[in-house]
Design a protein around this motif. Structure first.
Motif, mmCIF file in Angstrom:
data_model
loop_
_atom_site.group_PDB
_atom_site.id
_atom_site.type_symbol
_atom_site.label_atom_id
_atom_site.label_comp_id
_atom_site.label_asym_id
_atom_site.label_seq_id
_atom_site.Cartn_x
_atom_site.Cartn_y
_atom_site.Cartn_z
ATOM 1 N N ARG A 99 0.744 -1.384 0.008
ATOM 2 C CA ARG A 99 0.007 0.005 -0.034
ATOM 3 C C ARG A 99 0.816 1.305 0.108
ATOM 4 O O ARG A 99 0.687 2.082 0.874
ATOM 5 C CB ARG A 99 -1.007 -0.070 1.234
ATOM 6 C CG ARG A 99 -1.873 -0.893 1.042
ATOM 7 C CD ARG A 99 -3.180 -0.559 2.017
ATOM 8 N NE ARG A 99 -4.249 0.278 1.481
ATOM 9 C CZ ARG A 99 -4.181 1.569 1.956
ATOM 10 N NH1 ARG A 99 -3.567 1.744 3.365
ATOM 11 N NH2 ARG A 99 -5.380 2.300 1.470
ATOM 12 N N GLN B 280 -4.528 5.078 -1.486
ATOM 13 C CA GLN B 280 -3.376 4.977 -2.350
ATOM 14 C C GLN B 280 -3.108 5.970 -3.363
ATOM 15 O O GLN B 280 -4.123 5.987 -4.187
ATOM 16 C CB GLN B 280 -3.228 3.457 -2.458
ATOM 17 C CG GLN B 280 -1.676 3.006 -2.258
ATOM 18 C CD GLN B 280 -1.768 1.375 -2.889
ATOM 19 O OE1 GLN B 280 -2.703 0.701 -2.482
ATOM 20 N NE2 GLN B 280 -0.676 1.130 -3.652
ATOM 21 N N CYS C 140 -0.321 -3.782 6.853
ATOM 22 C CA CYS C 140 0.358 -3.441 5.599
ATOM 23 C C CYS C 140 1.820 -2.828 6.210
ATOM 24 O O CYS C 140 1.839 -2.461 7.189
ATOM 25 C CB CYS C 140 -0.121 -3.061 4.594
ATOM 26 S SG CYS C 140 -0.741 -1.105 4.687
#
Length: 509
Positions: free
Chosen positions: A219, A349, A439
């Motif tokens: 990400r 993102q 992440c």
């Protein structure tokens, strides 16, 4: 004294709250008032509700009718409370039993002829109603499909105020002129939000595809630079196809935003991450959200849990680009207006694409470029240092020299790339299980420095000392190194992953 009550639900951003609506019919000259901080559209409900009730065979009281919406300190907006106002007046007039609306939320906009129109934002409203223990909800027939998405709540649909009266045990006289059911307004679909293509369709650009896979696995934010026609937009539009599918909770978050924006009927509940591509002429308000009274979501909120793609990034206004700085760090946007502050989720993102210069040909030997040096500097300087410092991966997409350079049957498919991304993400989730991160992009600097080998850290320290990376850049290069290690099946990054992470991070330095 005759008082009737009904329940509705208001929204401030995506935050919902229960509204108790009480109608009081008292002696006096004929007058209908609504109090409790209504906005203009809600104040106009007086004429809509009065006409709709009369179209159902109800003789409107020729006395004073006062409707109070509590809590009085919370601003109320929109026409979604029309039906609840009508229900409270009908209850006060004795048309329906007093207990018919007990523990029941009523939602819907009414027309002058009594028909009930669908509303936006129903999904977050229903999720809040379930959390508050509400047992039943009455919604417009045009919202029936959306209402079925939330289990654990008894749902009734109505097409006309007369149907509401009959549903609550009263008698009505009405006629529905048009049997066709209206649907909630949907925003016009942009070209890039249509069907998501496959990475295997893109010819060449294997290095850029690999960088995009790294970005999807961790990400990480991404910037692609290259001349026109090199495939930057085509690649960006296919990035959702290689990202991890949304979890059940993330799907509800995305669907709630789309419900508020009125686009949920078009998308439905899906595990495909959203993709937003605002035009470079977009205003600041269209990006972060805006509007009078209570601000509505902008592109960065519609891109929540997905991709915000800014094509021709240096062509965006400097002010619009600067507004991205805080949401990139915090994951939400706060919009302050006269009637309060609205918070919207904005965990997106960022993917940017840019030409190397205004004419687009300042690559390689630059012999085709016709720009002056100061024009090239001024063009790319629009992407300020603070913005570039928040971009994890900076990659150059050079022109493809042969049409046989991958693509078609020879290119890797999105499914193949997605499976590797999902495996890498699962590795990261297991590693961060006790930390609360999902992440590598969320990992903290102290944790990474404490768990990265001394040799890898020494490389990062040299890049910092030489000025190739800033202190923030070191942390982002470490996150990239951990993502590269996850993709390679390693338990921690070594010197190779660290060098690759620095190269991806500092390519534009």
């Amino acid at each position: 004294m005759a008082i009737g009550s009904a329940l509705s639900v208001g929204l401030i951003g995506l935050k919902a709250f229960i509204i108790q609506i009480q109608a009081f019919i008292s002696p006096g000259l004929p007058y209908f008032s609504i109090i409790g901080l209504p906005d203009t559209s809600l104040s106009e409900a007086r004429e809509r509700v009065k006409s709709a009730c009369q179209a159902s065979g109800f003789s409107w009281p020729q006395t004073r009718v006062t409707v109070n919406m509590s809590p009085a300190s919370m601003p109320k907006r929109g026409a979604s409370h029309d039906l609840a106002i009508a229900a409270s007046v009908l209850c006060a007039a004795g048309v329906v039993p007093n207990d018919a609306l007990e523990d029941t939320v009523v939602l819907g906009e009414v027309n002058l002829d009594g028909t009930v129109l669908p509303i936006n934002g129903l999904l977050p409203i229903m999720l809040h109603a379930v959390d508050r223990g509400v047992r039943r909800i009455i919604v417009p027939a045009g919202n029936e499909e959306e209402a079925e998405l939330v289990p654990g709540l008894g749902v009734s649909t109505v097409r006309h105020v007369g149907e509401l009266i009959e549903l609550l045990g009263g008698q009505a006289k009405y006629r529905i002129a048009d049997e066709r059911q209206p649907t909630a307004d949907t925003a016009e679909e942009t070209p890039l939000t249509g069907g998501i293509g496959d990475m295997g369709e893109v010819i060449g650009q294997e290095q850029t595809k690999w960088a995009m896979q790294v970005a999807a696995a961790g990400r990480h934010h991404l910037l692609m630079t290259g001349p026109p026609g090199s495939g930057k937009t085509m690649l960006a539009s296919r990035m959702p196809s290689i990202m991890c599918p949304l979890t059940a909770q993330e799907q509800l978050e995305v669907a709630s935003v789309r419900s508020l924006c009125g686009t949920l009927p078009h998308y439905g509940i899906t595990d495909m991450p959203p993709f937003e591509a605002p035009h470079h002429t977009a205003s600041t308000a269209s990006l972060v959200g805006g509007g009078s009274g209570i601000a509505m979501p902008g592109s960065i909120t519609r891109a929540h849990r997905g991709i915000l793609f800014m094509d021709e990034a240096p062509e965006f206004s400097a002010r619009a680009l600067q507004t991205l700085r805080e949401p990139l760090e915090s994951g939400y946007v706060a919009l302050s207006r006269t009637k309060g502050t609205t918070y919207y989720p904005a965990s997106f993102q960022l993917v940017m694409a840019a030409n190397p210069c205004p004419c687009g040909y300042a690559y390689g030997t630059g012999e085709r470029c016709v720009c002056r040096e100061r024009d090239r500097v001024r063009y790319f300087a629009r992407l300020s240092g603070p913005i570039l410092d928040r971009i994890d991966i900076q990659v150059e997409a050079l022109p493809v020299s042969h049409i046989t350079d991958g693509g078609g049957e020879h290119g890797r498919s999105s499914r193949e790339m997605q499976m590797e991304v999902m495996q890498a993400r699962q590795t990261a989730q297991e590693r961060f299980r006790g930390q609360g991160w999902s992440c590598n992009a969320q990992a903290s600097g102290p944790w990474m420095r404490a768990n990265t080998s001394a040799k890898a850290l020494d490389l990062a320290d040299k890049a910092l000392t030489s000025g190739r990376l800033s202190l923030r850049g070191v942390d982002r290069a470490l996150r990239l190194a951990w993502t590269l290690a996850d993709l390679a099946g390693r338990t921690s990054p070594g010197t190779d992953e660290m060098l690759q992470g620095i190269a991806l991070r500092a390519r534009m330095s």
